[in-house]
Design a protein around this motif. Structure first.
Motif: not given
Length: 352
Positions: A75-89
């Motif tokens: 699930d790439w769309k969910k992946t991108f959302k998770q990645v953006e969140e971890i990058n901000r963190k």
């Protein structure tokens, strides 16, 4: 004056157990007087058990895996959302992580394979090493044609990986030419002891009974239809549907079981495939065409001669008999697998 004890901080990706299993082998190969701090979201009991030594596990997550609804679907769309969140963190916590390295007087940062800690290492003024067979760059570059977000993230991570002092490639691996300095070692995998007699005795099986180990990861095992095959007993370290014997990981050592079964049925991931190759145990695997690392692993299995491919349809429908029989008939060689000790030596050489 007494010499300062060397401290290594090891950052390990926490999605699945493949990265942690490889990292633990390198940690186990380090000199006993080296202090090791592990930063990961993997359960500390796994790290301590698999490394077989005293380590300080400090929970932390610095990257996120590709989101999956099951073992075969991404699930790439969910992946991108998770990645953006971890990058901000990671960005928000960069100064804190740098301070962590300084407070613990860390001499070397090692990553398998989150890129964010490399920047903290640079800010703390300590060298850093990436150990792996591929990184997030390969994964997201592959998706860049379909998703612009993937290309942007790959560019960001390429810059972060560029901060590493050294990259240690563990075959089967991508070239990873975006690192400034690359050293290649043998595959990181463990050779086990043959405990086939003990296994059969424990299970109450006759000597002619064939043993097949199943490992398809932690997603979607309920999708499978494990068949009942005459003369074959299926084993697993994870709960599986059907007539499968569950092995306790605290009692049975994974590489010993791999070395003792007649074949392994597994998803083609680095850790399991490497253990099969190191022990000369044939493997039945299914295609994972959506995974960036699959072509490299498939090529290695083909060249080794101990792999049998099973279609996803036959995997899910329980049509395993022909592939299992073909695999059991193979007699592949044991592949040299001293990568853990070689990588550990490179780490110590870097500190010297």
């Amino acid at each position: 004056m007494p010499q300062k004890k060397i401290t290594i901080c090891y950052y390990i990706s926490g999605h699945g157990y493949g990265h942690a299993a490889r990292a633990c082998q390198v940690i186990a190969a380090l000199p006993g007087d080296v202090k090791v701090i592990v930063r990961t979201s993997v359960d500390s009991s796994f790290i301590i058990r698999e490394s077989g030594r005293k380590v300080q596990v400090v929970p932390g997550q610095f990257d996120t895996g590709v989101a999956q609804s099951d073992n075969l679907t991404l699930d790439w769309k969910k992946t991108f959302k998770q990645v953006e969140e971890i990058n901000r963190k990671n960005s928000a916590g960069l100064l804190d992580e740098t301070d962590f390295l300084r407070r613990h007087r860390v001499d070397l940062v090692v990553c398998d394979v989150p890129p964010a800690p490399l920047e903290a290492a640079r800010m703390a003024g300590v060298p850093s090493v990436v150990i792996g067979n591929f990184t997030w760059v390969e994964i997201f570059e592959r998706e860049a044609k379909s998703y612009p977000e993937a290309g942007r993230l790959a560019d960001i991570w390429r810059e972060e990986y560029n901060m590493a002092t050294l990259a240690i490639r563990t075959p089967p691996a991508f070239p990873m030419a975006y690192f400034h300095h690359v050293q290649t070692v043998q595959p990181v995998a463990r050779r086990g002891k043959n405990i086939k007699t003990a296994l059969r005795k424990h299970l109450g099986l006759p000597a002619q009974q064939r043993l097949v180990l199943l490992y398809f990861g932690t997603f979607g095992d309920d999708q499978l239809k494990v068949p009942s095959l005459p003369g074959i007993t299926f084993l697993s370290f994870l709960e599986m549907p059907g007539e499968v014997v569950m092995l306790e990981p605290d009692h049975w050592h994974f590489p010993d079981v791999v070395a003792s079964v007649d074949c392994v049925m597994a998803k083609p991931g680095y850790g399991t495939i490497g253990e099969c190759m190191a022990n000369g145990t044939p493997v039945v695997y299914h295609p994972r065409n959506d995974f960036a690392e699959y072509p490299v692993l498939r090529k290695a299995l083909t060249e080794w001669g101990g792999g049998v491919q099973l279609s996803q349809q036959n995997l899910l429908n329980g049509k395993w008999a022909a592939a299992v029989a073909k695999a059991i008939a193979l007699k592949p060689s044991r592949v040299p697998s001293k990568g853990a000790s070689q990588a550990a030596k490179l780490l110590m050489d870097l500190l010297d």
